[in-house]
Design a protein around this motif. Structure first.
Motif, PDB file in Angstrom:
ATOM      1  N   CYS A  18       0.806  -1.219   0.000  1.00  0.00           N
ATOM      2  CA  CYS A  18       0.000   0.000   0.000  1.00  0.00           C
ATOM      3  C   CYS A  18       0.846   1.280   0.000  1.00  0.00           C
ATOM      4  N   PHE A  19       1.862   1.298   0.845  1.00  0.00           N
ATOM      5  CA  PHE A  19       2.628   2.544   1.026  1.00  0.00           C
ATOM      6  C   PHE A  19       3.934   2.554   0.245  1.00  0.00           C
ATOM      7  N   LEU A  20       3.965   1.815  -0.857  1.00  0.00           N
ATOM      8  CA  LEU A  20       5.208   1.746  -1.636  1.00  0.00           C
ATOM      9  C   LEU A  20       5.730   3.138  -2.036  1.00  0.00           C
ATOM     10  N   PRO A  21       4.838   4.055  -2.456  1.00  0.00           N
ATOM     11  CA  PRO A  21       5.354   5.392  -2.814  1.00  0.00           C
ATOM     12  C   PRO A  21       5.912   6.141  -1.601  1.00  0.00           C
ATOM     13  N   PHE A  22       5.499   5.712  -0.409  1.00  0.00           N
ATOM     14  CA  PHE A  22       5.956   6.402   0.808  1.00  0.00           C
ATOM     15  C   PHE A  22       6.957   5.560   1.593  1.00  0.00           C
ATOM     16  N   MET A  23       7.569   4.634   0.885  1.00  0.00           N
ATOM     17  CA  MET A  23       8.459   3.674   1.551  1.00  0.00           C
ATOM     18  C   MET A  23       9.510   4.372   2.417  1.00  0.00           C
ATOM     19  N   ASP A  24      10.175   5.378   1.865  1.00  0.00           N
ATOM     20  CA  ASP A  24      11.258   6.040   2.603  1.00  0.00           C
ATOM     21  C   ASP A  24      10.743   6.723   3.850  1.00  0.00           C
ATOM     22  N   PHE A  25       9.595   7.391   3.688  1.00  0.00           N
ATOM     23  CA  PHE A  25       9.026   8.095   4.829  1.00  0.00           C
ATOM     24  C   PHE A  25       8.613   7.084   5.917  1.00  0.00           C
ATOM     25  N   ALA A  26       7.927   6.011   5.483  1.00  0.00           N
ATOM     26  CA  ALA A  26       7.469   4.988   6.433  1.00  0.00           C
ATOM     27  C   ALA A  26       8.671   4.314   7.095  1.00  0.00           C
ATOM     28  N   ALA A  27       9.698   4.023   6.287  1.00  0.00           N
ATOM     29  CA  ALA A  27      10.891   3.367   6.844  1.00  0.00           C
ATOM     30  C   ALA A  27      11.563   4.263   7.881  1.00  0.00           C
ATOM     31  N   GLY A  28      11.628   5.557   7.586  1.00  0.00           N
ATOM     32  CA  GLY A  28      12.221   6.503   8.526  1.00  0.00           C
ATOM     33  C   GLY A  28      11.454   6.531   9.837  1.00  0.00           C
ATOM     34  N   MET A  29      10.154   6.508   9.719  1.00  0.00           N
ATOM     35  CA  MET A  29       9.313   6.540  10.917  1.00  0.00           C
ATOM     36  C   MET A  29       9.480   5.262  11.757  1.00  0.00           C
ATOM     37  N   ILE A  30       9.457   4.144  11.043  1.00  0.00           N
ATOM     38  CA  ILE A  30       9.639   2.858  11.760  1.00  0.00           C
ATOM     39  C   ILE A  30      11.012   2.814  12.418  1.00  0.00           C
TER      40      ILE A  30
END
Lengths: 478, 471
Positions: free
Chosen positions: B255-267
């Motif tokens: 789902c969040f593939l376009p936001f991968m970097d942002f999500a990864a940073g948050m995690i």
């Protein structure tokens, strides 16, 4: 799986102590009925493995300096890591010495029936792991056993070492674990940049390429973590010197051997001049540590500390020998270490025996050796052998190593000799205390070493004397 | 139509527990805790079999999609639940307490996990997560001393309600933007990095972090573990992590593939906080359950740090690590069931002083699990650490490697404190005879660990095949 040794014999010599440990686990032990099942299993296991080691000696070509009898086991696919075993004279001599010295240690604690089963279990596990360390032929296999030997050692020291400050034991373990982590990072770097962890590839790592300097520094640091050289001496010296159980003391004293062996096995043959010039500092630090510890050993009244000082001084001596970068000297270091390990083991066992009698009769042991003839003979032999008399493989080989060191740095060499003399003098001083007759000593003839134990120790004496004549005297060429 | 009912068999068998349990409750005069444990095991065995049989079939593909990837996570989680149900019955027998409600809530949770792991739409997620929180609330209340947990359950309900609200707001924002809740549609149309979209991603991930009990949302998790009954603690620690990680991977990659970097940073931020705080807090914590709660938070942080790249290899490494950690924790919780003195389960570290003198085999297994948690070679735990750290080294993530190794020293220190109490301290307590079931479970666990140790590829070969497609 790749193998050029019969019956995977190297894996067998690693597995036999482990299997012995499993048998010991099932042995029925009853302290009240004074059974020694676990002790018997442990002794039988070690003797069986000694026979196997003897066989391995005959399978290899003793004249060759390279590793032989390769065994390779596929272990992990991602990352692609295998267990590789192989031996040469040096590793086999270390394995034999460790087996003999632990056998001596086990025999010396036979009458200590409190939790004997657990003691035997952890000793056999330690033996299995340290054997693995010496047969490891690549850096990853070496690391596995380098770290694995910490577990049984920690348990032995904590449960049977008689060390009261258990929180400090945690520090001792963590300190060694940190050293292992550094080695782990170095290995991952080697794997990343060189794609292989074999010994040949390790030796090919260039100092100025792909973190080469960092890899070699990390390898050296992780090995030095195991050797009580300043400033890495604190945890090892503070724990080992206070251990009262001879078996545990011996096991703890084998720990620095893993560091020394790491250098002997993996340290590169060629070091660029601009880097090797800094090695003079290591020589200076090593020599100062030797002098300092030998002086403390001389002043200290505790016999255990004197033995610890002797062990430390000689370990650093061999380390400096390895840094002399002479392949032939490496062979001499192997022979000398073989004699040295057995000598300090014998010394510890007779010394611990005297200490136990002191505790039992709440008497000091001044002059005890005048009445206990068997102990006197063994103690004198071990002390003189340790002091550098021509009684074991230590004598000739130490002489050769010293000559090499003297030829490199005469000033440092002189201080090395001085440190060795002081460490030996401390031991001789202790022997004189025990041999100077004292009427007030409550210990007498009846407290002498039991005959069966004495006979076993005579066999060890025989081994040492023969090793002086010819280090590999027991090898019969096929 | 009939085929769909067959495909729904795992969910139907989960539901059948409630029906059969209710009927047994009505019809049978003597209801020992073992009755419901047996029923739970029977139903769960059928659930596992059907999950494996219909591993790639989905009855409602718009809501949840079963794949080989989700099946491997689910199967491991169900197997752990099965083992824990078996062991929990011993606790209920010892305490002579009714067990139906516990098993019923656990089955409800399993249903929630089933949907969450395979969730293919934010709609399913928005239903499954509140349902799981609701079940947690009831699980906390399974305590004979209701006053002790009443406040805790209410506090949990409020906080969980807040995070469910965040999840719904995030879902609503995304729905407003894309007009769909399905993962595939969202990842196709949801490409602009507007502040609103970022906020939506943040809110949904925050609710996941709450579920995982990561720092700073760990207080509830730690409080539950230290106050709830032992079967609840074990279940909450062992079963959910694999499901949550599976759902998180699905969400990010699907789902969040376009936001991968942002999500990864948050995690990454949450994982780092958990790693550091988990390792530090586990030291000098006298309560054993709290100590292991912090250690499991640390382990989750470790797994997430290894996974944040979401590459195939990173996911495999994290999967292998999580399975190994959960196995070790399962062993530790099994031993907890044997730490019984005068009928009471001990939970303080000083209570286990000299435990090995009375229970040498149990102590030996605990020793193996502790060293496995430390990751000491050649225990199985080492392979977990090796797989993650090797991946990070390959990615030149030196900062993360240093962080993992430094915190690992603190974890080792914490585990050593337990080992010292077990082995080096004089005995202070007398312990009751442990049930044979505990020894059987420990034996199976240790055997599995030893087999995996001799050939670690056995453990991760299937994972390589199943998860390999992710790369």
């Amino acid at each position: 799986m790749f193998m050029n040794s019969p019956f995977a014999i190297l894996s067998l010599i690693v597995c036999i102590p482990f299997l012995g440990m499993l048998f010991t686990l099932t042995a029925k032990e009853d302290a009240a009925s004074n059974t020694h099942n676990s002790f018997n299993v442990a002794v039988f296991t070690i003797i069986a493995n000694l026979v196997m080691i003897w066989r391995v000696f005959m399978l290899i070509d003793e004249t060759q300096l390279k590793l032989q009898l390769f065994e390779k086991f596929d272990w992990l696919e991602v990352p692609d890591i295998n267990l590789v075993f192989a031996v040469d004279n040096l590793s086999l001599l270390m394995i034999l010495a460790v087996h003999l010295v632990l056998l001596m240690g086990i025999i010396s604690v036979r009458d200590d029936t409190t939790n004997q089963k657990a003691q035997m279990i952890f000793t056999l596990l330690f033996l299995s792991m340290s054997t693995g360390l010496f047969v490891a032929a690549d850096i990853f296999s070496f690391f596995i056993f380098f770290e694995a030997m910490l577990l049984p050692l920690f348990m032995l020291v904590g449960m049977f070492g008689g060390y009261k400050k258990t929180d400090r034991l945690g520090g001792f373990f963590l300190y060694n674990l940190l050293g292992a982590f550094i080695l782990f990072v170095a290995i991952l770097l080697i794997y990343k940049f060189y794609g292989s962890l074999t010994l040949d590839r390790t030796k090919e790592i260039l100092w100025r390429q792909n973190y080469g300097l960092f890899i070699w520094s990390a390898l050296a640091l992780s090995f030095v973590f195991r050797i009580p050289i300043w400033p890495f001496h604190y945890w090892i010296s503070s724990i080992t010197s206070k251990l009262r159980n001879p078996l545990v003391f011996i096991a703890a004293s084998i720990l620095p051997l893993s560091g020394i062996y790491g250098f002997a096995r993996f340290w590169p043959a060629f070091i660029p001049l601009d880097i090797s010039q800094y090695f003079i500092w290591l020589n200076i630090i090593g020599t100062i540590t030797m002098l300092f510890i030998s002086l403390i050993g001389f002043i200290n009244r505790d016999a255990q500390y004197k033995i610890f000082a002797f062990v430390t001084v000689y370990y650093i001596f061999y380390l400096l020998g390895i840094f002399s970068q002479d392949k032939l000297i490496l062979q001499n270091i192997g022979y000398a270490l073989f004699g040295f390990v057995i000598v300090f083991g014998a010394l510890e066992i007779v010394s611990a025996y005297i200490y136990r009698q002191e505790q039992l009769y709440e008497s000091n042991s001044d002059g005890f050796l005048c009445r206990a003839k068997r102990l006197s003979l063994l103690y004198s032999f071990a002390t003189f052998a340790a002091a550098g008399f021509p009684l074991s493989a230590m004598f000739t080989n130490n002489f050769l190593i010293l000559s090499r060191l003297l030829s490199t740095h005469i000033q440092i060499g002189v201080f090395l000799i001085l440190a060795c003399i002081i460490a030996s003098a401390a031991l001789i001083k202790e022997m004189f205390r025990l041999k100077t007759d004292n009427k007030e000593c409550a210990l007498g003839k009846s407290e002498d070493m039991p005959m069966w134990q004495f006979i076993f120790m005579l066999f060890i004496v025989f081994m040492l004397i023969m090793s002086f004549i010819r280090p590999l005297w027991f090898v019969v060429s096929e | 139509m009939l085929e769909n009912w067959f495909i729904l068999l795992p969910e139907i068998f989960i539901g059948s527990f409630f029906v059969l349990g209710f009927l047994i409750g009505r019809c049978r005069s003597s209801q020992t805790p073992k009755t419901f444990a047996t029923l739970a095991q029977f139903c769960l065995t059928l659930v596992i079999l059907c999950t494996i049989i219909f591993y790639n079939k989905s009855a409602l593909p718009h809501f949840w999609q079963n794949t080989s990837f989700t099946t491997i996570f689910k199967t491991f989680a169900y197997l752990l639940a099965l083992a824990w149900f078996y062991l929990s019955s011993k606790w209920f027998l010892n305490k002579n307490r009714p067990s139906f409600k516990f098993y019923a809530v656990c089955f409800a949770l399993l249903l929630g996990f089933d949907i969450l792991a395979s969730a293919n739409s934010l709609g399913s997620l928005s239903v499954a997560i509140p349902f799981i929180c609701f079940c947690y609330y009831h699980l906390i209340l399974r305590h004979w001393d209701i006053e002790r947990v009443e406040y805790l359950s209410k506090a949990y309900a409020v906080v969980a309600g807040f995070f469910c609200l965040l999840l719904w707001v995030g879902t609503y924002l995304i729905y407003q933007d894309t007009g769909s809740l399905e993962y595939s549609n969202i990842s196709t149309f949801y490409l602009n990095n507007s502040a609103g979209n970022m906020l939506a991603v943040m809110l949904i991930i925050a609710s996941f972090m709450f579920l995982l009990g990561l720092v700073p949302f760990h207080i509830g998790f730690v409080a539950i573990i230290s106050n709830a009954i032992l079967p609840v603690c074990g279940f909450i620690t062992l079963v959910p992590p694999l499901i949550y990680i599976c759902a998180l991977i699905n969400l990010i990659k699907g789902c969040f593939l376009p936001f991968m970097d942002f999500a990864a940073g948050m995690i990454m931020i949450f994982a780092t906080l958990s790693l550091v705080l988990g390792a530090l807090s586990a030291n000098n914590e006298p309560n054993l359950r709290k100590r292991f709660a912090f250690l499991s938070i640390y382990c989750l942080g470790f797994a997430l740090i290894g996974m944040v790249d979401f590459s195939g290899l990173a996911v495999i490494a994290s999967f292998a690590y999580t399975v190994i950690v959960v196995l070790s924790l399962a062993g530790i919780y099994t031993v907890f069931l044997g730490l019984k003195s005068k009928g009471e389960y001990v939970s303080d570290i000083t209570d286990i002083n000299g435990f090995y003198r009375l229970r040498p085999y149990m102590s030996a297994t605990l020793l193996i699990f502790m060293f496995s948690l430390i990751g000491l070679a050649p225990t199985l735990g080492f392979f977990g650490y090796l797989s993650i750290i090797n991946n990070l080294v390959a990615d030149n993530a030196w900062l993360r490697v240093s962080l993992l190794l430094i915190t690992l020293i603190f974890v080792a220190s914490s585990c050593l404190q337990v080992i010292r109490a077990l082995y080096f301290e004089p005995q202070t307590n007398k312990f009751d005879r442990a049930d044979k079931a505990i020894y059987i479970c420990l034996f199976i666990n240790v055997t599995f660990i030893l087999i995996s140790l001799i050939n670690p590829t056995l453990l991760i070969r299937d994972a390589l095949v199943v998860l390999g497609g992710l790369s």
